[in-house]
Motif scaffolding. Structure first.
Motif, PDB file in Angstrom:
ATOM      1  N   MET A   1      54.548  46.880 -62.689  1.00  0.00           N
ATOM      2  CA  MET A   1      53.125  47.132 -62.411  1.00  0.00           C
ATOM      3  C   MET A   1      52.799  48.600 -62.674  1.00  0.00           C
ATOM      4  O   MET A   1      53.476  49.495 -62.177  1.00  0.00           O
ATOM      5  N   MET A   2      51.789  48.826 -63.458  1.00  0.00           N
ATOM      6  CA  MET A   2      51.388  50.197 -63.686  1.00  0.00           C
ATOM      7  C   MET A   2      50.639  50.752 -62.484  1.00  0.00           C
ATOM      8  O   MET A   2      50.450  51.952 -62.367  1.00  0.00           O
ATOM      9  N   GLY A   3      50.200  49.840 -61.648  1.00  0.00           N
ATOM     10  CA  GLY A   3      49.456  50.303 -60.477  1.00  0.00           C
ATOM     11  C   GLY A   3      48.041  50.675 -60.831  1.00  0.00           C
ATOM     12  O   GLY A   3      47.606  50.549 -61.975  1.00  0.00           O
ATOM     13  N   LEU A   4      47.336  51.144 -59.843  1.00  0.00           N
ATOM     14  CA  LEU A   4      45.925  51.444 -60.028  1.00  0.00           C
ATOM     15  C   LEU A   4      45.781  52.871 -60.558  1.00  0.00           C
ATOM     16  O   LEU A   4      45.988  53.841 -59.841  1.00  0.00           O
ATOM     17  N   ASP A   5      45.482  52.997 -61.832  1.00  0.00           N
ATOM     18  CA  ASP A   5      45.346  54.318 -62.423  1.00  0.00           C
ATOM     19  C   ASP A   5      43.872  54.511 -62.780  1.00  0.00           C
ATOM     20  O   ASP A   5      43.306  53.717 -63.529  1.00  0.00           O
ATOM     21  N   VAL A   6      43.258  55.574 -62.261  1.00  0.00           N
ATOM     22  CA  VAL A   6      41.820  55.753 -62.543  1.00  0.00           C
ATOM     23  C   VAL A   6      41.569  55.916 -64.029  1.00  0.00           C
ATOM     24  O   VAL A   6      40.551  55.477 -64.545  1.00  0.00           O
ATOM     25  N   TYR A   7      42.524  56.562 -64.725  1.00  0.00           N
ATOM     26  CA  TYR A   7      42.298  56.775 -66.156  1.00  0.00           C
ATOM     27  C   TYR A   7      42.372  55.458 -66.924  1.00  0.00           C
ATOM     28  O   TYR A   7      41.661  55.273 -67.925  1.00  0.00           O
ATOM     29  N   ALA A   8      43.230  54.545 -66.479  1.00  0.00           N
ATOM     30  CA  ALA A   8      43.283  53.239 -67.134  1.00  0.00           C
ATOM     31  C   ALA A   8      41.956  52.504 -66.928  1.00  0.00           C
ATOM     32  O   ALA A   8      41.420  51.883 -67.856  1.00  0.00           O
ATOM     33  N   ILE A   9      41.414  52.628 -65.709  1.00  0.00           N
ATOM     34  CA  ILE A   9      40.115  51.984 -65.455  1.00  0.00           C
ATOM     35  C   ILE A   9      39.040  52.623 -66.323  1.00  0.00           C
ATOM     36  O   ILE A   9      38.228  51.938 -66.961  1.00  0.00           O
ATOM     37  N   ALA A  10      39.059  53.982 -66.378  1.00  0.00           N
ATOM     38  CA  ALA A  10      38.071  54.670 -67.214  1.00  0.00           C
ATOM     39  C   ALA A  10      38.191  54.220 -68.662  1.00  0.00           C
ATOM     40  O   ALA A  10      37.178  53.996 -69.343  1.00  0.00           O
ATOM     41  N   ALA A  11      39.427  54.068 -69.159  1.00  0.00           N
ATOM     42  CA  ALA A  11      39.629  53.640 -70.543  1.00  0.00           C
ATOM     43  C   ALA A  11      38.962  52.286 -70.779  1.00  0.00           C
ATOM     44  O   ALA A  11      38.243  52.092 -71.766  1.00  0.00           O
ATOM     45  N   ALA A  12      39.196  51.357 -69.834  1.00  0.00           N
ATOM     46  CA  ALA A  12      38.621  50.023 -69.995  1.00  0.00           C
ATOM     47  C   ALA A  12      37.097  50.080 -69.950  1.00  0.00           C
ATOM     48  O   ALA A  12      36.412  49.423 -70.748  1.00  0.00           O
ATOM     49  N   ALA A  45      43.720  54.715 -73.166  1.00  0.00           N
ATOM     50  CA  ALA A  45      44.654  53.698 -72.659  1.00  0.00           C
ATOM     51  C   ALA A  45      46.062  53.963 -73.182  1.00  0.00           C
ATOM     52  O   ALA A  45      47.044  53.880 -72.446  1.00  0.00           O
ATOM     53  N   LEU A  49      49.503  54.858 -71.146  1.00  0.00           N
ATOM     54  CA  LEU A  49      50.751  54.109 -71.345  1.00  0.00           C
ATOM     55  C   LEU A  49      51.939  55.029 -71.606  1.00  0.00           C
ATOM     56  O   LEU A  49      53.067  54.724 -71.218  1.00  0.00           O
TER      57      LEU A  49
END
Lengths: 95, 312, 484
Positions: A1-12, A45, A49
């Motif tokens: 699990m990458m977990g909750l990453d704000v930057y991943a959310i921002a990317a999406a 994203a 990664l």
């Protein structure tokens, strides 16, 4: 699990925003900006990664992003030349 | 995860959203450039200094100049407010819903990815002492995946040729109407910054093997020096490119392909270099690529095949 | 030598483009001819070696996967490279007659086209997910400037729309690649496929993103909007290259992913039928639109929208017959469509317009061009004996074998509609002028043999493909990765 990453959310969210902009904006320059926003979301994203390795950032996604930036900027620069040409054609038609 | 990251991420999203939603084209472009700069900061924060430099120089810098220049060249009726969407409200809602689903799915997908990666990346970091370049990203770009890099420089060449065919040179459009060159600040700026940019660009290219930087970042900074000279009317356009300019434009690709093809029979693989020469060849490739990239980016700005110096 | 051939097939065309760029202005049909030979020779040698020895691989930089990039020439790659070489050489000869290297704009055709050729070969040989993205961009950015050679405002608008959508499509594809890299840590198609076994939610999402991106690039309905404009307004050789080869590049990658890393997600019945449904929509919509177009080149362009639809019928069938049928259809369409566009371009060039209602009586004056159009039309309609017939015949057998009789009906309906739009053009052309009012006006311009004969040769090749099934299907071989 990458977990909750704000930057991943921002990317999406950036990908989603760009997609919406591409559909709803009629001006070609803005559509180009919208596609670039999508692209930057994808790049972000990839960079998120790249941080998963224990021994320092993964250089492969970094190289992918660098290649992606150059391609996106080249294509956008060409697109801008087309936008200028289209505007000039429209002006000549109006005259 | 801390407040700083949360705020940066939020600000990125807000900037992108405003950039796409404001009706005024100029503000939209400025917001996009600010977005690019914040993105560069974000990438520095996320352990990607190479990309931060690239985004600042190419993504925000070169693209920013091109966007603003294009805005000026569009002519008054077209540069102001962009028409708001002509789509019916129902379709707009549908598009918003679709975009939300896309964003949600992507966020969930990224969230589900395994927390460690085992594969090419680990291998690249382990193999690293071997290749002639010490910097991991440079090693991937110029050695492990040099084929991608070579093809990508061909993309740049195609964009340049395409821009010529669009026949809408930006520099000519700017100098025919505007007065930047006549403001007293411009010559000073030019004298001050052009040499600085040239030195910085050359340093970035040279240092790319050992520290963040490289042919693309350095080339973009060199191109910025050229753009400054062009805006200050020291460089003008010409209808046709001389042989030297054409040669410099493809020099990087030629050296890259040439080294690969000439050594292929001996090495049994394309772009595999003998160990003794690997460092030298990669440096040669990097320097020539930087020259070609700088010129290509400059010509994407001027928009015509030829360049000429203007004395004054 | 053999393992060098994939590299040469990519880099000799690219080198030819760079050299033609360097050679600058001036006369030089010979330079262009040299570029064509330099580009075609390694392709043909590679195809021969694949036919003799089977799959050929090359590790770029000597780095083994997953660190490096692998080039792979299997039967499918070889067949696409062969199609590119054959269509490429004949279209080039036509272009030698049309594009004078002394003209500043026309000169760029001889830079961009060899670059495009190298880019197509690079895509057909790529066995790496990210490298495929780079080559796909290379193909797009070589193709779009070519549309501009027409110089018209219409072409500029079409090019811009095409560029924006293509860029968006490739970003979706890249997002999928990012997810796959996140899951597997590798980019090599085969390794990624092995590590993706078992599927899961993220694999489905990645597949959806990549496939959608490729459908946008391939102009599959409902993402077809840019195609008729771009293909209809470009100069004839460019239209021929775009329709015969460039849109196929995206479909090729789709087939490559289906037969490799994305086999599991794309084989789920719901996904397979959704894709086939899009194919059916493309066939019916494209054909009906082609029937209604006022201009000849637009008829041919909409026909491409329709014919691409057949290639999506593969997914629910998924047997060797369907695989062979779809790919043979793609090859046959490439050859016949290039002939149709060159013939339509010749007609436009000679009489100065391509409005179908005003073609009346021109058939007797421009007998070779309309004859070419008719012969190429046989393969597009899928009548025997022709390559188009063979492809559709294999596909029909596959649908009936799978019990999907209604797909068989769609294939037959598509053929009837194609007959409709081909005969509509021919009827207009061969209709005698009203009474004795005025005879057909003489042609505005005459075309030389360089422009006249390549189109006819391509059209005849489209027929000959009806007899060449055995060697070509032997070259194609089994489905890679034992799909289906």
């Amino acid at each position: 699990m990458m977990g909750l990453d704000v930057y991943a959310i921002a990317a999406a969210v950036l990908v989603g925003l760009g997609f919406h902009g591409l559909i709803t904006q009629p001006h070609p320059l803005k559509r180009l900006l919208a596609v670039n926003v999508v692209g930057n979301g994808v790049f972000l994203a990839l960079i998120v990664l790249a941080r998963r390795l224990p021994d320092g950032p993964d250089p492969i996604p970094h190289a992918m992003v660098l290649t992606g930036i150059v391609i996106a900027v080249s294509a956008t620069a060409f697109g801008l030349a087309l936008v200028r040409r289209q505007a000039r054609d429209a002006e000549e038609r109006d005259d | 995860m801390n407040l700083f990251d949360a705020l940066t991420a939020l600000l990125l999203v807000l900037l992108a959203w405003r950039c796409l939603i404001v009706p005024d084209l100029f503000r939209s472009i400025v917001l996009f450039v600010v977005f690019g700069l914040l993105l560069a900061l974000t990438w520095a924060r996320l352990d990607a200094p190479d990309l931060a430099l690239a985004e600042a120089a190419i993504g925000a810098g070169v693209l920013g100049v091109l966007l603003l220049g294009t805005w000026r060249a569009l002519g008054s009726p077209r540069r102001g407010e962009t028409p708001s969407s002509s789509l019916p409200a129902g379709l707009r809602v549908l598009s918003a819903a679709g975009s939300a689903v896309l964003a949600g799915a992507l966020a969930y997908g990224l969230h589900l990815l395994p927390g460690t990666g085992d594969g090419a990346g680990t291998l690249a970091l382990e193999t690293l002492p071997l290749p002639a370049t010490g910097q991991p990203v440079t090693a991937v770009l110029l050695d492990f995946r040099s084929y991608d890099t070579l093809l990508e420089t061909a993309v740049l060449l195609m964009a340049v040729v395409g821009t010529w065919l669009a026949r809408s040179p930006l520099l000519d459009a700017l100098s025919s109407e505007d007065a930047t060159a006549h403001t007293p600040v411009m010559p000073v700026l030019m004298r001050l910054f052009a040499p600085v940019l040239l030195v910085t660009g050359a340093y970035l290219v040279w240092a790319g093997a050992y520290t963040p930087g490289g042919a693309f970042q350095g080339g973009a900074v060199l191109a910025a020096a050229g753009v400054l000279l062009a805006l200050g009317r020291r460089l003008g356009t010409a209808p046709d490119a001389g042989w030297l300019l054409r040669l410099l434009l493809v020099l990087g690709v030629l050296v890259f392909i040439g080294a690969g093809l000439l050594l292929m029979p001996a090495q049994n693989a394309f772009m595999a270099y003998p160990e003794r020469w690997a460092g030298l060849i990669m440096h040669l490739v990097e320097y020539t690529l930087a020259v070609s990239i700088a010129l290509s980016l400059l010509l994407l700005f001027t928009g015509r095949p030829g360049l000429r110096g203007i004395s004054g | 030598m053999t393992e060098m051939l994939p590299v040469l097939a990519v880099f000799l065309p690219l080198l030819a483009g760079v050299i033609l760029f360097l050679s600058g202005p001036g006369p030089g049909g010979l330079w262009a001819l040299g570029g064509i030979v330099l580009s075609a020779a390694p392709s043909l040698l590679l195809v021969r070696q694949v036919a003799v020895m089977g799959t050929i691989e090359h590790l770029m930089g000597g780095w083994s996967v997953p660190l490096g990039i692998r080039l792979m020439a299997d039967g499918l790659s070889a067949l696409m490279i062969l199609l590119t070489a054959v269509v490429g050489v004949l279209v080039s000869i036509h272009a030698l007659g049309l594009f004078d290297r002394r003209d500043a704009a026309s000169r760029q055709f001889w830079v961009l086209w060899p670059l495009l050729w190298g880019a197509l070969n690079a895509l057909f040989l790529s066995a790496d997910l990210f490298n495929a993205y780079v080559t796909l961009e290379l193909v797009t950015l070589a193709a779009i400037p070519l549309v501009l050679l027409a110089g018209s405002a219409r072409a500029v608008s079409a090019a811009l729309r095409y560029l924006i959508l293509a860029l968006f499509g490739s970003m979706l594809y890249l997002a999928g690649v990012a997810l796959i890299y996140g899951l597997t840590g590798v980019l090599d198609m085969q390794l990624a496929g092995e590590r993706l076994a078992g599927g899961g939610w993220v694999v489905n999402l990645a597949a959806a993103l990549m496939v959608t991106g490729l459908l946008v690039k391939a102009a599959i309905v409902p993402f077809h909007l840019w195609l008729p404009d771009a293909h209809g307004s470009a100069p004839a050789p460019v239209s021929a290259l775009l329709s015969a080869l460039v849109v196929k590049a995206a479909v090729y990658l789709l087939l490559r992913l289906w037969s490799g890393p994305l086999l599991e997600p794309l084989s789920q019945p719901s996904v397979a039928w959704l894709l086939a449904g899009l194919g059916v929509a493309a066939i019916l919509y494209g054909s009906v639109q082609a029937l209604r177009q006022p201009r000849l080149k637009l008829v041919v362009a909409y026909s491409t929208v329709a014919q691409l639809g057949y290639m999506l019928l593969l997914f629910p069938m998924a047997g060797l017959l369907a695989w062979q049928g779809v790919i043979y259809h793609g090859v046959a369409h490439g050859v016949a469509k290039a002939a149709l566009f060159l013939a339509a371009g010749n007609i436009l060039y000679q009489i100065g317009h391509d409005r179908i209602v005003d073609l009346r009586g021109s058939g007797t004056v421009l007998a070779v061009s309309f004859g070419t159009f008719a012969i190429a039309g046989i393969s597009i309609m899928g009548l025997p004996p022709s390559g188009g017939f063979l492809g559709k015949w294999l596909l029909l057998q596959a649908t009936l074998g799978a019990g999907a009789w209604w797909l068989a009906l769609v294939i037959l309906a598509g053929g009837l509609l194609a007959a409709g739009y081909v005969f509509r053009v021919l009827r207009a052309a061969f209709q005698l002028p009203d009474s004795d009012a005025e005879g057909m006006e003489p042609p505005v311009r005459h075309i030389g043999p360089l422009m006249r004969w390549p189109a006819l040769v391509l059209a005849l090749l489209g027929i000959a493909l009806g007899f060449a099934g055995e060697p070509l299907l032997a070259l194609l071989g089994d489905m890679p990765g034992g799909a289906g």
